[in-house]
Write a protein that holds these residues in place. Sequence first.
Motif, mmCIF file in Angstrom:
data_model
loop_
_atom_site.group_PDB
_atom_site.id
_atom_site.type_symbol
_atom_site.label_atom_id
_atom_site.label_comp_id
_atom_site.label_asym_id
_atom_site.label_seq_id
_atom_site.Cartn_x
_atom_site.Cartn_y
_atom_site.Cartn_z
ATOM 1 N N MET A 1 0.822 -1.195 0.000
ATOM 2 C CA MET A 1 0.000 0.000 0.000
ATOM 3 C C MET A 1 0.869 1.263 0.000
ATOM 4 S SD MET A 1 -3.031 1.053 -0.033
ATOM 5 C CE MET A 1 -3.930 2.515 0.259
ATOM 6 N N LYS A 2 1.966 1.213 0.751
ATOM 7 C CA LYS A 2 2.843 2.377 0.808
ATOM 8 C C LYS A 2 3.496 2.648 -0.542
ATOM 9 C CE LYS A 2 4.012 2.157 5.687
ATOM 10 N NZ LYS A 2 5.084 2.036 6.676
ATOM 11 N N LYS A 3 3.820 1.575 -1.263
ATOM 12 C CA LYS A 3 4.447 1.747 -2.577
ATOM 13 C C LYS A 3 3.488 2.404 -3.561
ATOM 14 C CE LYS A 3 7.670 -2.087 -2.291
ATOM 15 N NZ LYS A 3 8.084 -3.362 -2.881
ATOM 16 N N ILE A 4 2.237 2.019 -3.512
ATOM 17 C CA ILE A 4 1.241 2.599 -4.417
ATOM 18 C C ILE A 4 1.025 4.072 -4.079
ATOM 19 C CG2 ILE A 4 -1.182 2.521 -5.123
ATOM 20 C CD1 ILE A 4 -1.051 -0.513 -4.679
ATOM 21 N N PHE A 6 3.185 6.068 -2.622
ATOM 22 C CA PHE A 6 4.398 6.774 -3.023
ATOM 23 C C PHE A 6 4.426 7.005 -4.534
ATOM 24 C CE2 PHE A 6 8.987 6.776 -4.098
ATOM 25 C CZ PHE A 6 9.327 7.931 -3.425
ATOM 26 N N LEU A 7 4.042 5.991 -5.304
ATOM 27 C CA LEU A 7 3.992 6.117 -6.759
ATOM 28 C C LEU A 7 2.981 7.178 -7.189
ATOM 29 C CD1 LEU A 7 4.907 5.080 -9.529
ATOM 30 C CD2 LEU A 7 3.075 3.396 -9.379
ATOM 31 N N ALA A 8 1.820 7.191 -6.547
ATOM 32 C CA ALA A 8 0.803 8.196 -6.867
ATOM 33 C C ALA A 8 1.310 9.598 -6.545
ATOM 34 C CB ALA A 8 -0.477 7.899 -6.108
ATOM 35 N N LEU A 9 2.016 9.731 -5.433
ATOM 36 C CA LEU A 9 2.565 11.033 -5.051
ATOM 37 C C LEU A 9 3.596 11.504 -6.081
ATOM 38 C CD1 LEU A 9 2.708 13.263 -2.887
ATOM 39 C CD2 LEU A 9 4.550 11.954 -1.846
ATOM 40 N N LEU A 10 4.455 10.599 -6.524
ATOM 41 C CA LEU A 10 5.445 10.960 -7.537
ATOM 42 C C LEU A 10 4.780 11.360 -8.852
ATOM 43 C CD1 LEU A 10 8.277 8.338 -6.997
ATOM 44 C CD2 LEU A 10 8.352 10.772 -6.530
ATOM 45 N N LEU A 11 3.756 10.629 -9.247
ATOM 46 C CA LEU A 11 3.064 10.967 -10.491
ATOM 47 C C LEU A 11 2.374 12.322 -10.399
ATOM 48 C CD1 LEU A 11 1.565 7.515 -11.503
ATOM 49 C CD2 LEU A 11 3.411 8.761 -12.632
ATOM 50 N N LEU A 12 1.786 12.604 -9.258
ATOM 51 C CA LEU A 12 1.134 13.910 -9.084
ATOM 52 C C LEU A 12 2.149 15.043 -9.088
ATOM 53 C CD1 LEU A 12 -1.619 13.127 -6.443
ATOM 54 C CD2 LEU A 12 -1.928 13.663 -8.861
ATOM 55 N N SER A 13 3.304 14.829 -8.488
ATOM 56 C CA SER A 13 4.318 15.880 -8.491
ATOM 57 C C SER A 13 4.846 16.105 -9.901
ATOM 58 C CB SER A 13 5.456 15.538 -7.534
ATOM 59 O OG SER A 13 6.157 14.409 -7.992
#
Length: 69
Positions: A1-4, A6-13
Amino acid sequence: MKKILFLALLLLSYVTTFAQQTQDVEMADVLRRSGKIYVVITIIVIIFVGLAIYLFSIDRRLKKIEKEK
């Protein structure tokens, strides 16, 4: 769950930084036209190489101290 998350946060940034690239940066254009951008890049590379050498030398010293104990 943390990886997903983190990935969503990177994509949004990435999306927000991509959306902000509509403005022209006059300073970069001026430096590029005059050829001074290479001087700036060279100085930045020298600083990073100096920091890397300094950090590696500190690491070697710490390993030496750890071996002595």
